[in-house]
Scaffold this active site. Structure first.
Site, PDB file in Angstrom:
ATOM      1  N   PRO A   2      60.636 102.238  23.447  1.00  0.00           N
ATOM      2  CA  PRO A   2      59.742 103.370  23.521  1.00  0.00           C
ATOM      3  C   PRO A   2      59.803 104.147  22.215  1.00  0.00           C
ATOM      4  CG  PRO A   2      61.448 103.467  25.199  1.00  0.00           C
ATOM      5  CD  PRO A   2      61.841 102.453  24.228  1.00  0.00           C
ATOM      6  N   GLU A   3      58.667 104.403  21.646  1.00  0.00           N
ATOM      7  CA  GLU A   3      58.599 105.273  20.478  1.00  0.00           C
ATOM      8  C   GLU A   3      58.093 106.620  20.975  1.00  0.00           C
ATOM      9  OE1 GLU A   3      56.871 103.243  17.087  1.00  0.00           O
ATOM     10  OE2 GLU A   3      57.286 101.299  17.978  1.00  0.00           O
TER      11      GLU A   3
END
Length: 271
Positions: A2-3
């Site tokens: 996840p960014e």
DNA sequence: CACGGATCCTGATGGC
DNA sequence: TGCCATCAGGATCCGT
């Protein structure tokens, strides 16, 4: 994995639903990256006041202290009133009066850490060196130019390091540099102000659009309600090695930078 | 002190 | 129930 956009989408998908909930119990699985840092029993009875985000961290404000949650490479969060028993990769569950918050993380690079407050050593160890929020008003061109001027490393690695600007991970770094027309190997210090300005815009727009789309760039991402993104945001270069550039049809190339894959169009992106 | 490499862990995939 | 190598969205630690 996840960014920033995925973490923000996750936050929005459960923040309102967990706000005000009282913690009933904790359920811990295998060890994560760091120990919790407090007696789990000390959290029981406290209310969850709010959920904020700083970089790729979720911050759960409690009545006394906060929980810092990081999803690492493979983590995801679910929040539901009807969650079954913890599975093989569910390593942290917070049972509350309004539902169960659960972290699933096969690789266990993620973490849940307690800190007595945001300025405590425990919190500062994780948050202290973070750069500015790319979608906040502190991300201004002058500051970005000044910061990059001091960095000799390739721009891709400066973006990934998160000490200048946070939230840009391996996918969005390649995407933002494509949008800005900058070769990922170019040393940050060598970028003209005009090119930094393009990058500044590119980072903001690529992240903002991804948030709007529900974190759609990632193949298997889903928010804390189990909903996937809309898959409307297609990657321009990430994961497209050997395929024609969507702009000029030159074949997209991949290289390794700091043991991570980088993708770029050799024609659209100038050194 | 900025930089680059090794490292934590599990699962998916593809070649042989 | 084949085995092995490679790769995967992160970020810290450590030697230089």
């Amino acid at each position: 994995m996840p960014e920033l956009p995925e973490v923000e989408v996750t936050r929005r998908s459960f923040a309102d639903r967990i706000a005000g909930a009282r913690i009933a119990s904790l359920e811990l699985g295998k060890p994560l990256r760091w120990p919790l840092g407090c007696d789990p029993a000390s959290l029981v009875g406290q209310r969850v006041l709010a959920v904020r985000r700083r970089g790729k961290y979720l911050l759960l404000d409690l009545e006394h202290g906060l929980l810092l949650l990081h999803l690492g490479m493979s983590g995801s969060v679910m929040f539901s009133a009807h969650l079954g028993p913890a599975g093989k990769h569910d390593h942290f569950s917070l049972h509350t009066s309004q539902g169960v918050l659960r972290l699933n993380d096969p690789r266990r690079f993620g973490a849940v850490v307690f800190a007595p407050n945001e300025h405590s050593p425990q919190a500062q160890k994780l948050l202290g060196k973070l750069g500015v929020e790319p979608l906040g008003e502190d991300f201004v061109l002058d500051g970005f130019v000044r910061a990059l001027k001091q960095r000799k490393a390739p721009i891709k690695q400066v973006l990934l390091s998160g000490d200048t600007v946070v939230g840009v991970g391996n996918i969005y770094a390649s995407e933002a540099l494509f949008l800005a027309g900058i070769r990922p190997t170019t040393r940050a210090v060598r970028l003209s102000r005009a090119r930094v300005a393009r990058l500044h815009d590119a980072i903001r727009s690529v992240l903002a659009r991804a948030v709007e789309q529900g974190g759609s760039t990632l193949r298997d991402f889903s928010n804390a309600q189990g909903e996937s993104g809309h898959f409307q945001l297609e990657a321009a270069v990430y994961g497209r090695a050997g395929l024609p550039c969507r702009v000029c049809s030159t074949l997209v190339r991949t290289i390794r930078q700091g043991q991570r894959s980088t993708f770029f169009c050799p024609a659209c992106q100038k050194p």
